[in-house]
Design an enzyme around this catalytic site. Structure first.
Site, PDB file in Angstrom:
ATOM      1  N   ALA A 156       0.871  -1.187   0.000  1.00  5.18           N
ATOM      2  CA  ALA A 156       0.000   0.000   0.000  1.00  5.18           C
ATOM      3  C   ALA A 156       0.900   1.227   0.000  1.00  5.18           C
ATOM      4  CB  ALA A 156      -0.878  -0.001   1.256  1.00  5.18           C
ATOM      5  N   PRO A 176      53.377  22.411  17.514  1.00  6.27           N
ATOM      6  CA  PRO A 176      54.221  21.341  18.045  1.00  6.27           C
ATOM      7  C   PRO A 176      53.903  19.944  17.512  1.00  6.27           C
ATOM      8  CG  PRO A 176      52.509  21.893  19.590  1.00  6.27           C
ATOM      9  CD  PRO A 176      52.352  22.854  18.465  1.00  6.27           C
ATOM     10  N   ASP A 229      60.170  21.390   7.604  1.00  4.31           N
ATOM     11  CA  ASP A 229      61.186  20.961   8.562  1.00  4.31           C
ATOM     12  C   ASP A 229      60.909  19.545   9.039  1.00  4.31           C
ATOM     13  OD1 ASP A 229      62.838  23.028   8.719  1.00  4.31           O
ATOM     14  OD2 ASP A 229      62.271  23.692  10.727  1.00  4.31           O
ATOM     15  N   LYS A 277      66.582  19.086   8.996  1.00  4.40           N
ATOM     16  CA  LYS A 277      67.982  19.008   9.382  1.00  4.40           C
ATOM     17  C   LYS A 277      68.097  17.954  10.469  1.00  4.40           C
ATOM     18  CE  LYS A 277      67.829  23.353  10.344  1.00  4.40           C
ATOM     19  NZ  LYS A 277      67.440  24.676  10.042  1.00  4.40           N
ATOM     20  N   GLY A 290      58.412  23.763  12.617  1.00  5.69           N
ATOM     21  CA  GLY A 290      57.785  23.292  13.855  1.00  5.69           C
ATOM     22  C   GLY A 290      57.613  24.444  14.828  1.00  5.69           C
ATOM     23  N   GLY A 291      56.574  24.395  15.627  1.00  6.68           N
ATOM     24  CA  GLY A 291      56.369  25.426  16.651  1.00  6.68           C
ATOM     25  C   GLY A 291      56.151  26.789  16.032  1.00  6.68           C
ATOM     26  N   ASP A 292      56.867  27.771  16.542  1.00 11.89           N
ATOM     27  CA  ASP A 292      56.805  29.128  15.986  1.00 11.89           C
ATOM     28  C   ASP A 292      58.040  29.352  15.117  1.00 11.89           C
ATOM     29  OD1 ASP A 292      55.585  32.034  16.338  1.00 11.89           O
ATOM     30  OD2 ASP A 292      57.779  32.183  16.354  1.00 11.89           O
ATOM     31  N   THR A 312      54.586  27.727  20.011  1.00 14.06           N
ATOM     32  CA  THR A 312      55.938  27.238  20.251  1.00 14.06           C
ATOM     33  C   THR A 312      55.926  26.089  21.272  1.00 14.06           C
ATOM     34  OG1 THR A 312      58.172  27.944  20.735  1.00 14.06           O
ATOM     35  CG2 THR A 312      56.456  28.922  22.088  1.00 14.06           C
ATOM     36  N   ALA A 313      56.966  25.251  21.199  1.00 20.99           N
ATOM     37  CA  ALA A 313      57.013  24.043  22.035  1.00 20.99           C
ATOM     38  C   ALA A 313      56.835  24.353  23.523  1.00 20.99           C
ATOM     39  CB  ALA A 313      58.320  23.303  21.794  1.00 20.99           C
ATOM     40  N   MET A 351      66.040  22.014  22.624  1.00 18.79           N
ATOM     41  CA  MET A 351      67.154  21.228  22.071  1.00 18.79           C
ATOM     42  C   MET A 351      68.037  20.677  23.168  1.00 18.79           C
ATOM     43  SD  MET A 351      68.069  23.545  18.770  1.00 18.79           S
ATOM     44  CE  MET A 351      67.618  25.149  19.400  1.00 18.79           C
ATOM     45  N   GLY A 381      55.854  16.554  22.789  1.00 14.81           N
ATOM     46  CA  GLY A 381      54.740  17.313  23.362  1.00 14.81           C
ATOM     47  C   GLY A 381      53.578  17.474  22.390  1.00 14.81           C
TER      48      GLY A 381
END
Ligand code: SAH
Length: 479
Positions: free
Chosen positions: A44, A225, A248, A270, A302-304, A332-333, A384, A413
């Site tokens: 139906a 990060p 990087d 690097k 990476g980071g700033d 930044t880290a 570092m 992090g």
């Protein structure tokens, strides 16, 4: 991915819908909107389905479901309220290797119908593999509100003028700029106001303007990060404009995955201990060469980009060579590791100042901040630091820092594999060796570091027995 997304061209192809209630009617509406020929089979039919049949829009077959009906079909939808009946339809479809959607029954379905944001010709589909249709619907609501209702009309306009646009802007970069102008400029406004003729006129006018020579530039972008959620919106936009990305080693794959698919990604990472000078000279040369060819170069760090990343040297090089540049900051880290390890970098009771330092000078010597008055009410963050940790510790002790001063080493992090090691200045070197802490890692020194033992919320937290309990941290003078 447990479902493979496809957009099916159903124009003038037959779709069979079994069931003719309101649920079926919704699917019929969609199938008709996509131009499918629809055959509905049911005992139906709901008045709306009947009306469609009477208008000749669909073919309605009242009676028992006949599996032979599927021989004409490209797609099958089972939308009855009887599971046994739906199962029978799904089985008949499977025998014929036809995809079948059983409404609200992922277990019986071999294909899902997604939630849809319709800006035809642009269609956005959201699916949860049947796991959480409610979440898919919520997402759809959000996406609906993000896109201008005139977007469909704009895409249609772009489709009609596609060949002309390609002729007038034969090179990719100016063509992309042109499409950006279409999306952000006055054409969309005209369409929104319901003035399609004016939109056409604006487009004609812009196409008649001669092609400006492409101008190359370099965007120095901070990728943050690692967690892609920590990339800025400006950074995301830059990644989508880039012709070339010089990335990087520290840039996480999750961030690179957000870049334009056809951007040329060059890994200029690097390795620690590698020939930095050569690599840096190569980066300088690549930036200048690509920008001079009119490309949009994203130098992704990476980071700033201006914190311990040689970004300053890169800007000076670009300036000397007359290349236009912009800088997009990143998290930044130090900020990310503080946040993700639950370590407040300043605290009214424990730290009134914050220093960011590198454990590695260009000459390869380590630095250690002197501690003039013995009592230390600041947080020191060392970048570092993994390889130079023993020398850094010796230097900090020689500078008069308390051997019991809390230290935290944050490894990877903000990434899923983050580990935070809590120790003291005295024990941090042995503890890092024991836990095989690897780069990238950041050393946070000062009373606030210990607060992370209590406030940690992300990743793994490792404590050495000597690490202070946060309650035993002596409050410093209140500023
Ligand atoms: N421009 C970057 C720093 C580059 S120097 C920034 O602003 O973060 C590289 C050092 O940064 C690494 O040796 C490490 O000490 C730190 N670092 C970068 N990313 C990190 C991360 N996800 N976790 C911990 N440390 C990190």
């Amino acid at each position: 991915m447990n479902h493979f997304p496809l957009f099916a061209d159903l124009r003038d192809r037959t779709a069979v819908v079994v069931g003719a209630g309101l649920v079926a009617e919704r699917k019929i509406t969609l199938l008709r909107a996509a131009g499918a020929r629809v055959i509905v089979c049911a005992h139906a039919a709901h008045p709306q389905v009947l009306a469609r049949a009477q208008a000749g829009e669909i073919e309605l077959r009242l009676g028992e479901f006949d599996p032979a009906l599927l021989d004409q079909a490209w797609l099958v939808v089972a939308a009855t309220s009887d599971r046994a009946q739906n199962q029978q339809v799904a089985d008949a479809a499977a025998t014929r290797r036809l995809f079948c959607n059983v409404v609200d029954d992922p277990a019986l379905s071999s294909v899902q119908v997604p939630a849809i944001v319709d800006r035809s010709p642009i269609t956005i589909a959201i699916a949860s593999g049947g796991a959480a249709p409610v979440i898919a619907r919520r997402l759809r609501e959000r996406i609906e509100s993000m896109f201008d209702p005139a977007l469909g009309a704009l895409a249609d306009l772009a489709r009609r003028h596609r060949v002309r646009i390609r002729q007038a802007r034969p090179h990719l970069r100016p063509r992309r700029d042109f499409y950006d102008w279409l999306l952000d400029g006055p054409v969309l406004g005209a369409l929104r106001r319901g003035q399609p003729c004016q939109a056409e006129a604006l487009l004609d006018q812009a196409l008649a303007t001669p092609n400006p020579p492409p101008k190359g530039k370099v965007l120095l972008v901070g990728a943050g990060p690692g967690d892609p959620g920590l990339l800025t919106l400006r950074g995301l936009r830059a990644l989508n404009e880039a012709d070339v990305i010089l990335a990087d080693r520290l840039v996480s794959p999750a961030v690179l995955a957000l870049a334009r698919r056809d951007a040329h990604v060059i890994d200029v990472g690097k390795a620690p201990g590698g020939p930095h000078a050569t690599t840096q000279a190569r980066i300088h040369a690549l930036m200048v060469a690509h920008a001079r060819q009119g490309r949009c170069v994203v130098r992704l760090k990476g980071g700033d980009p201006l914190v311990f990343g040689r970004g300053g040297e890169e800007l000076q090089h670009l300036k000397r060579h007359g290349i236009a540049y912009e800088v997009v900051p990143g998290i930044t880290a130090a900020l990310a590791c503080g946040a993700y390890a639950g370590i407040p970098l300043t605290h009214r009771n424990h730290a009134q100042s914050l220093t960011l330092a590198t454990a590695q000078q260009q000459t390869g010597e380590t630095v250690g901040s002197s501690c003039p008055d013995g009592a230390d009410s600041r947080t020191q963050v060392y970048y570092m630091g993994v390889q130079r940790l023993p020398a850094l510790r010796a230097q900090l002790l020689a500078a008069g820092h308390d051997p019991g001063l809390p230290c935290a080493l944050v490894e990877h992090g903000s990434r899923p594999e983050q580990r935070t090691l809590h120790a003291t200045l005295d024990t941090v070197v042995d503890a890092a060796r024991r836990h095989a802490i690897q780069a990238p890692a950041l050393l946070i020194v000062g009373a606030t570091a210990a607060l992370g033992m209590d406030l940690a919320w992300f990743g793994e937290t490792l404590r050495t027995p000597s690490a202070h309990h946060p309650e035993n941290i002596r409050p410093q003078a209140v500023a």
